[in-house]
Scaffold this motif. Structure first.
Motif, PDB file in Angstrom:
ATOM      1  N   UNK A  74       1.207  -2.918   6.673  1.00  0.00           N
ATOM      2  CA  UNK A  74       0.171  -3.312   5.721  1.00  0.00           C
ATOM      3  C   UNK A  74       0.535  -2.820   4.318  1.00  0.00           C
ATOM      4  N   UNK A  75       1.030  -3.737   3.509  1.00  0.00           N
ATOM      5  CA  UNK A  75       1.503  -3.360   2.175  1.00  0.00           C
ATOM      6  C   UNK A  75       0.405  -2.688   1.348  1.00  0.00           C
ATOM      7  N   UNK A  76      -0.829  -3.160   1.505  1.00  0.00           N
ATOM      8  CA  UNK A  76      -1.918  -2.595   0.703  1.00  0.00           C
ATOM      9  C   UNK A  76      -2.180  -1.142   1.102  1.00  0.00           C
ATOM     10  N   UNK A  78       5.013  -1.952  -8.814  1.00  0.00           N
ATOM     11  CA  UNK A  78       4.871  -2.994  -7.795  1.00  0.00           C
ATOM     12  C   UNK A  78       5.186  -4.396  -8.300  1.00  0.00           C
ATOM     13  N   UNK A  79       4.784  -4.666  -9.535  1.00  0.00           N
ATOM     14  CA  UNK A  79       4.903  -6.047 -10.031  1.00  0.00           C
ATOM     15  C   UNK A  79       6.121  -6.288 -10.912  1.00  0.00           C
ATOM     16  N   UNK A  95       7.019 -12.188  -1.275  1.00  0.00           N
ATOM     17  CA  UNK A  95       6.253 -12.969  -0.295  1.00  0.00           C
ATOM     18  C   UNK A  95       5.217 -12.092   0.417  1.00  0.00           C
ATOM     19  N   UNK A  96       5.551 -10.807   0.643  1.00  0.00           N
ATOM     20  CA  UNK A  96       4.558  -9.894   1.214  1.00  0.00           C
ATOM     21  C   UNK A  96       3.409  -9.695   0.230  1.00  0.00           C
ATOM     22  N   UNK A 139       2.330 -11.701  -1.920  1.00  0.00           N
ATOM     23  CA  UNK A 139       1.505 -12.898  -1.942  1.00  0.00           C
ATOM     24  C   UNK A 139       0.485 -12.894  -0.795  1.00  0.00           C
ATOM     25  N   UNK A 140       0.902 -12.385   0.376  1.00  0.00           N
ATOM     26  CA  UNK A 140      -0.013 -12.338   1.515  1.00  0.00           C
ATOM     27  C   UNK A 140      -1.147 -11.340   1.260  1.00  0.00           C
ATOM     28  N   UNK A 141      -0.780 -10.174   0.681  1.00  0.00           N
ATOM     29  CA  UNK A 141      -1.772  -9.114   0.578  1.00  0.00           C
ATOM     30  C   UNK A 141      -2.614  -9.179  -0.694  1.00  0.00           C
ATOM     31  N   UNK A 142      -2.222 -10.038  -1.638  1.00  0.00           N
ATOM     32  CA  UNK A 142      -3.051 -10.207  -2.826  1.00  0.00           C
ATOM     33  C   UNK A 142      -4.099 -11.262  -2.543  1.00  0.00           C
ATOM     34  N   UNK A 143      -5.231 -10.862  -2.046  1.00  0.00           N
ATOM     35  CA  UNK A 143      -6.260 -11.844  -1.674  1.00  0.00           C
ATOM     36  C   UNK A 143      -6.933 -12.403  -2.925  1.00  0.00           C
TER      37      UNK A 143
END
Lengths: 262, 267
Positions: free
Chosen positions: A216-218, A244-245, A255-256, A258-262
């Motif tokens: 879980x990246x977050x 991070x950015x 890509x990870x 992108x998944x965790x940035x809701x």
């Protein structure tokens, strides 16, 4: 404030090959963990993150590479000297139920490391306290569990409570480093948040160093000063959490993200 | 399409689901979210008559006006698969290990229709294509030859074989990687747009459904504590438990916030 970086663990070029798998489980992985630092490892299943944890705990032999722990050679230690060095590493795994013997009461599971080494007394336990039950009581207080659980059996506790017991056991020997391999993955969302908060507070108050491993990246971001991204046994990206950015992020990290940035 | 009123689930000694109301429309994505013990799975099982024998459901569950709750098991068998299909978390046990995927899909159509062998095969292959799998090889594969993500896709293809009106997905991506989960969710979104199937999505992870769910029901200890439009609950939760649940989710800061934070540290 700048602090000097004192490495507590330094691993170089770790490689681990399982004969029944086509690709190495770990391939040329290097990392350093500083005193008081939390290094995060993020990766999906099969990325090698748990193999790395097991190699650092010396539960798994290495095919190549070196590990220094507390400025001493660690990867080649054997027998008594390995056991001595390992006193200074704690571990918390994903399944607290598997980490606690179902036939032992909580106090017996919790005190096992200290029972085996009666000379060890954690310095954070108040001094006048000498007897076993008082030490156990204070350890439970550190992880915010009620003392009455000492005489309970694991099956009477919730998942979150059991994980707190394994955390209390991990800090009981005052380790220099605690390896946390998916410590909240089997917990409900609200107890996950509470356990992460507890780990952060303990890190502050006991000056612990962590290796925090999760898919879980977050959660990794929340816990870590630096993050290593693993994929197919390799570290594909590493950066300070507040970076991070950065535009040079590896496409896999992106890509990870992108998944965790809701 | 699916209308639940006053549904309760009892055990001999206690009530596990307290009176629950739920409306699911065609083309809607409804997420039932809660932690373990919240009653979300029991609710989903009650809909298809899948509760174990020691549990009893009362109230009303209507599918297009037809009452389901007091159907006999043979009548339920007619509805499950054809009208209501399930996908579960444990994709490993979705298929029998020693029979090929194709044969198991074929069996499903044969049990419910009188299509010819050729028509059945055609339908199986088309559905495997719909879930973006290499149709022919997967059709001839045994379950152990596929990865977790592929198996879950095959399970979704099987669930959709008879064009059900409602798809009940109980934590279908919990055992999968985050990248694989994301692609499965996008797949189901696409299928929903194409077919208008109604989706009841059971999850403990609100992050998953933030972008997809139209409606949200938050459950705790067998009770619905909050329900409504998904975006309004995400941005203006009213029940303290929903607030706690949302704040418990680990979050990444936005790029803007992190840059601002870094600037403040540097000055």
């Amino acid at each position: 404030m700048t602090t000097t970086f004192t490495p507590i663990l330094k691993a170089d070029h770790l490689t681990k090959i399982y004969s029944d798998r086509p690709t190495p489980a770990l391939s040329d992985v290097s990392l350093t963990i500083g005193k008081g630092e939390c290094v995060g490892i993020v990766g999906e299943s099969g990325s090698g993150k748990s193999t790395l944890a097991r190699c650092l705990l010396r539960l798994e032999s290495l095919d190549q590479g070196t590990i220094e722990f507390r400025q001493q050679l660690y990867h080649s230690l054997k027998g008594h000297s390995l056991r001595q060095a390992r006193q200074h590493i704690g571990a918390v795994f994903q399944h607290p139920t598997a980490a606690l013997n179902p036939k032992l009461t909580i106090i017996d599971s919790l005190m096992e490391p200290l029972d085996l080494q009666p000379s060890l007394r954690p310095s954070f336990i108040s001094q006048p306290i000498r007897n076993r039950e008082q030490i156990a009581t204070q350890l439970l207080e550190y992880v915010q569990l009620p003392t009455k659980l000492l005489s309970a059996y694991p099956h009477e506790l919730s998942g979150g409570q059991k994980q707190r017991v394994t955390i209390a056991r991990a800090i009981s020997t005052e380790p220099d480093l605690i390896i946390l391999d998916e410590p909240t993955a089997s917990l409900d969302v609200t107890s996950q948040a509470a356990v992460l908060k507890l780990l952060q507070e303990l890190q502050q108050s006991l000056h612990l160093s962590y290796l925090f491993i999760s898919h879980d990246l977050a959660a990794v971001y929340q816990m870590s000063d630096r993050i290593l991204v693993m994929r197919h046994g390799q570290v594909v990206d590493q950066f300070a959490s507040n970076d991070l950015y950065h535009e040079e992020r590896h496409e896999y990290t992106a890509s990870l993200l992108d998944v965790f940035l809701a | 399409m699916l209308s639940i009123r006053g549904l309760t689930v009892h055990h001999q000694l206690q009530t596990l689901v307290h009176p629950l109301d739920l409306q699911l429309h065609r083309g809607e994505w409804l997420a039932l979210a809660g932690e373990s013990g919240s009653g979300k799975t029991l609710t989903s099982l009650a809909i298809g008559g899948l509760l174990s024998a020691d549990l009893h459901a009362h109230g009303s569950i209507q599918l297009e006006g037809k009452e389901l709750l007091h159907l006999s098991e043979p009548e339920f068998r007619h509805i499950r698969g054809r009208e209501i299909a399930y996908v579960f978390q444990d994709y490993q046990s979705a298929f029998t290990p020693f029979i090929t995927i194709g044969k198991q899909m074929d069996e499903m159509i044969r049990a419910h229709t009188s299509l010819s062998r050729q028509q059945r095969q055609h339908s199986c292959l088309a559905h495997l294509e719909q879930v973006e799998l290499p149709a022919k090889p997967v059709y001839n594969s045994y379950p152990f030859e596929l990865s977790g993500g592929q198996l879950q896709r095959a399970a979704i293809a099987t669930a959709l074989l008879l064009s059900p009106k409602v798809l009940i997905a109980d934590e279908p991506t919990t055992a999968l990687d985050s990248l694989t989960s994301r692609s499965i969710i996008q797949l189901i979104q696409r299928i929903q747009q194409e077919t208008g199937i109604a989706i009841l999505w059971i999850t403990h992870d609100l992050r998953q459904v933030q972008r997809t769910a139209d409606t949200l029901l938050i459950m705790k200890s067998g009770q619905v504590v909050e329900s409504g439009k998904s975006h309004s609950i995400f941005f203006h939760p009213t029940h303290p438990y929903t607030v706690q649940l949302l704040s418990s989710i680990p979050k990444l800061p936005s790029r803007y916030r992190l840059e601002l934070q870094n600037k403040q540290v540097n000055t």
